[in-house]
Design a protein around this motif. Sequence first.
Motif, PDB file in Angstrom:
ATOM      1  N   VAL A  40       0.835  -1.205   0.000  1.00  0.00           N
ATOM      2  CA  VAL A  40       0.000   0.000   0.000  1.00  0.00           C
ATOM      3  C   VAL A  40       0.870   1.255   0.000  1.00  0.00           C
ATOM      4  CG1 VAL A  40      -1.610   1.368   1.371  1.00  0.00           C
ATOM      5  CG2 VAL A  40      -2.034  -1.059   1.024  1.00  0.00           C
ATOM      6  N   SER A  41       1.966   1.216   0.734  1.00  0.00           N
ATOM      7  CA  SER A  41       2.884   2.361   0.745  1.00  0.00           C
ATOM      8  C   SER A  41       3.460   2.606  -0.645  1.00  0.00           C
ATOM      9  CB  SER A  41       4.018   2.137   1.752  1.00  0.00           C
ATOM     10  OG  SER A  41       3.513   2.056   3.060  1.00  0.00           O
ATOM     11  N   TYR A  44       0.804   4.165  -2.733  1.00  0.00           N
ATOM     12  CA  TYR A  44       0.608   5.572  -2.367  1.00  0.00           C
ATOM     13  C   TYR A  44       1.720   6.444  -2.941  1.00  0.00           C
ATOM     14  CZ  TYR A  44       0.324   9.792   0.410  1.00  0.00           C
ATOM     15  OH  TYR A  44       0.255  11.096   0.803  1.00  0.00           O
ATOM     16  N   GLN A  47       1.249   6.705  -6.682  1.00  0.00           N
ATOM     17  CA  GLN A  47       0.110   7.556  -7.000  1.00  0.00           C
ATOM     18  C   GLN A  47       0.433   9.034  -6.764  1.00  0.00           C
ATOM     19  OE1 GLN A  47      -3.465   7.115  -4.561  1.00  0.00           O
ATOM     20  NE2 GLN A  47      -4.715   7.261  -6.416  1.00  0.00           N
ATOM     21  N   THR A  48       1.150   9.309  -5.660  1.00  0.00           N
ATOM     22  CA  THR A  48       1.535  10.694  -5.357  1.00  0.00           C
ATOM     23  C   THR A  48       2.454  11.251  -6.434  1.00  0.00           C
ATOM     24  OG1 THR A  48       1.320  10.288  -2.984  1.00  0.00           O
ATOM     25  CG2 THR A  48       2.626  12.194  -3.665  1.00  0.00           C
ATOM     26  N   VAL A 133      -2.798   1.892 -11.212  1.00  0.00           N
ATOM     27  CA  VAL A 133      -2.869   3.174 -10.508  1.00  0.00           C
ATOM     28  C   VAL A 133      -3.118   4.272 -11.553  1.00  0.00           C
ATOM     29  CG1 VAL A 133      -1.673   4.818  -9.032  1.00  0.00           C
ATOM     30  CG2 VAL A 133      -1.280   2.363  -8.739  1.00  0.00           C
TER      31      VAL A 133
END
Length: 680
Positions: A40-41, A44, A47-48, A133
């Motif tokens: 998940v990290s 994230y 995605q960021t 993503v």
Amino acid sequence: MKTAKSFLQELRSNTAGNTLAMAGMALFPLAAMIGGGVDVSRIYLVQTRLQQACDAGALAGRRQMGSGNWTANGNAANTAANNMFKANFDTDAFGSYNGSSSFSENAGTVTGVASVKIDMAVMQMFGYGTKNVSVECDASMSIPNTDVMFVLDTTGSMNCPDTGTSYCSNNNNNEASNARIRGLRSAVKCFYETLAKRNSSEDCGSTPAAGSENTAHLRFGFMPYSTNVNVGKLLPNDYLADNWTYQSRKAVTRLENVIVDYTAGTPYLYGTNYYYDGNWSNTSTVDTHYNVRNSSACYDLQPEDYDDMSGSEGAKYNEYTWTSGDQQITRWYRDINGTRYDYSTSYNSGRDRCRIQRRTRDIVEQREYRQVNTPVYEQQQVFSHYDYEPVTFDVSGLKAGGSLWNNSIDLPVGNQGLDTGVRWDGCIEERQTVRTTNFSPIPTAAYDLNINLVPTIGDPATQWGPLLDEAVWDRYDSNGYRTTSTVSTSNDLRKYFSYTCASEARKLQRWDNPTDFDSYLDNLDAIGSTYHDIGLIWGARFLTPVGIFGSENAATETGGAIDRHLIFMTDGDTTTSSTQYTSYGVEWYDRRRTSSSSSPSDNDLETQVNSRFLAMCSAIKNQNITLWVVSFGNGVSSSSITNLQNCATSGKFYNASNSAELLNNFRSIASDISQLRLTN
């Protein structure tokens, strides 16, 4: 031997070693938790980073697009967007792959979509293999609440070609085909297209994106300047004084016996004149005599010719009056119609017969009558001479109520002091000033340089006066030299000063109709000399959030804050003359800002204008107004360039050598005023 049952019972009661079993059983959910957190990290972070790259691409594409079309210049905006995305996102970052991006535009907003795949590192053992993503991003050009005041040099040199180094004063007051004033019009129109997103009459290379009109508070104002500024009729009546002093003249009278009437005399017949009216009638016999012995005797029988004037006098005509000495003489005519009788004889010697014959003809008797009238005297003041000197006139007649104005006023400056109409174009004379060369700080009593001071009704020191060139005279002594002393003469002295009034200014306003914006610029006239200070003073007065238009400029209609920008453009050095009628009067005579004891030189006046100009630059920047300065053409000296650079807000000075560069400079300013923002 223990039975199976007893073994199990013993085992149940023995707890030794249970922890290991329990730990083994907990290993699987713990692995899922840790692995999920790791993956998940990663998702994230990807995605960021992907969002940041998408945002950067949308911004780059929108900036490249500017005020034009998305597909212009070979899809340059789309290319810029994708290149920026690639520069900000590494397709194998954190194990991602198959990255893609696409950008499009609609109604001025650039929309981006970016996606990437990432394989799960730990969560694969739990059935999670690949994660897609994706992100979206929008970017649009946003204009903050903005007021823009253009202070534009419209002096005579703006008629000159925008290229070349040969001297050109005003091109005989005719615009050259490539005149600087034409380049200025084009640059301002393209500035309008860039900022307001509305299509002007100028070909700016592309058409603003449809539907991208700005909805924020956006106003433009104009302050054309040359020798003077034309702002008077945009002000309330109370801002101009009721009385103002001009270098003028007043009629001086003396007491004399003046003929005020005449006592009518007795008409008398002065003379007569006869003239025929028409032709003679046919001759006819009116009498016949016989036994007349010869022609002589026949002739003796002929009656005398006579005129029958038994008719009445006709109406009076051709009346005319003149004076002889103090007497008044009136002459007129009357006619009497009559008949002339003309006799002749015809003698027949053989029969001794004498015939009397007659013919007639209309005749007119013209009678001339005259009447001598004696004068009636009264003592009155009569014109003696003019005193040429400063004269204070009541100019309140220009005020038509509120913010309405009359275009002329009657003042006693006509022949022998008679009232005559004096026009007013709208240019003004400045209020109280101070004679000094030190404007750091600006002297308190220099009200002309106080851009925030609202006039006090009834206090002319704080008010302005109308600039009335038809009420102003030069004065000079018997040797033809100018003098500040009173000159007394009955002659009409010549006016040797020059006067020009710039095109009328425009207050800050919305220009939602591009035709109105174009029309205003197309009608700007280039005429007059270069007085930078007066243009900047009034440009600031029209823009500042406090002062004479504070109620209109302080905030938006909804109370929002406003970004304020003043764009000052000039094509040359300060150019002054002591014989010009300026906002400070006729400089040679009024000397309002130079020494009162000596005539000002051109250097004195240029020093004053430049010093006041720089003082105003500082005052404007202290008002939190961004001051953009543009130098145009090759006629600006290095010292003036330095002044213009010092005037501008840091980093806001531009130098354009021709119209093409000027247009690019104005576009750059418009783009800087605009702000790119992300809408998502």
